[in-house]
Design a protein around this motif. Structure first.
Motif, PDB file in Angstrom:
ATOM      1  N   ASP A  71       7.717   9.717  -4.730  1.00 45.57           N
ATOM      2  CA  ASP A  71       8.290   9.618  -6.070  1.00 45.57           C
ATOM      3  C   ASP A  71       8.902   8.246  -6.334  1.00 45.57           C
ATOM      4  O   ASP A  71       9.660   8.074  -7.262  1.00 45.57           O
ATOM      5  N   SER A  72       8.580   7.265  -5.515  1.00 45.13           N
ATOM      6  CA  SER A  72       9.098   5.913  -5.692  1.00 45.13           C
ATOM      7  C   SER A  72       8.099   4.924  -5.120  1.00 45.13           C
ATOM      8  O   SER A  72       6.994   5.293  -4.755  1.00 45.13           O
ATOM      9  N   HIS A 116      11.536  13.830  -1.254  1.00 45.41           N
ATOM     10  CA  HIS A 116      11.293  12.735  -2.204  1.00 45.41           C
ATOM     11  C   HIS A 116       9.803  12.473  -2.383  1.00 45.41           C
ATOM     12  O   HIS A 116       9.344  11.331  -2.359  1.00 45.41           O
ATOM     13  N   LEU A 117       9.057  13.564  -2.539  1.00 41.59           N
ATOM     14  CA  LEU A 117       7.624  13.494  -2.740  1.00 41.59           C
ATOM     15  C   LEU A 117       7.265  14.130  -4.073  1.00 41.59           C
ATOM     16  O   LEU A 117       8.069  14.859  -4.662  1.00 41.59           O
ATOM     17  N   GLN A 173       0.838  -1.202   0.000  1.00 38.22           N
ATOM     18  CA  GLN A 173       0.000   0.000   0.000  1.00 38.22           C
ATOM     19  C   GLN A 173       0.873   1.252   0.000  1.00 38.22           C
ATOM     20  O   GLN A 173       1.897   1.318   0.678  1.00 38.22           O
ATOM     21  N   GLU A 174       0.487   2.241  -0.789  1.00 35.44           N
ATOM     22  CA  GLU A 174       1.198   3.513  -0.849  1.00 35.44           C
ATOM     23  C   GLU A 174       0.283   4.607  -0.306  1.00 35.44           C
ATOM     24  O   GLU A 174      -0.852   4.741  -0.753  1.00 35.44           O
ATOM     25  N   MET A 175       0.808   5.377   0.640  1.00 34.06           N
ATOM     26  CA  MET A 175       0.022   6.415   1.287  1.00 34.06           C
ATOM     27  C   MET A 175       0.391   7.793   0.746  1.00 34.06           C
ATOM     28  O   MET A 175       1.481   8.004   0.229  1.00 34.06           O
TER      29      MET A 175
END
Length: 104
Positions: free
Chosen positions: A64-65, A49-50, A15-17
């Motif tokens: 971004d990853s 890194h967003l 899951q990516e938040m």
């Protein structure tokens, strides 16, 4: 559900938040001041890194990853916005699922 499908659908451990950001920006007086503010905001977002997408004063922030946004990322953006004198009424949402969540 198999691990490969969970990864493809970005579920459970994959899951990516992310989080939504809304704020009011005061009249800056010139185009140069306006663009300077946005350049600084983009620098802060990218330094963490967003990525951000959406409108100018209402946008969504994700990573971004293949990592997930954290509470520390959320607080960093919120703190920076509160420190800017030209910004008021800052509203940063709690973390939500970036692929399957509801966005406001």
């Amino acid at each position: 559900m198999k691990k490969r499908l969970r990864k493809k659908l970005r579920l459970r451990e994959f899951q990516e938040m992310g989080f939504s950001v809304k704020f009011d920006l005061a009249e800056l007086g010139s185009d140069e001041a306006y663009f300077t503010f946005w350049d600084k905001l983009v620098e802060v977002v990218e330094a963490n890194h967003l990525l951000m997408g959406g409108g100018l004063n209402n946008f969504f922030v994700g990573t971004d990853s293949r990592r997930t946004a954290t509470e520390a990322d959320r607080k960093a953006i919120e703190t920076w916005l509160h420190q800017q004198p030209e910004v008021s009424a800052v509203n940063v949402s709690p973390l939500v699922d970036a692929w399957h969540g509801s966005f406001e």
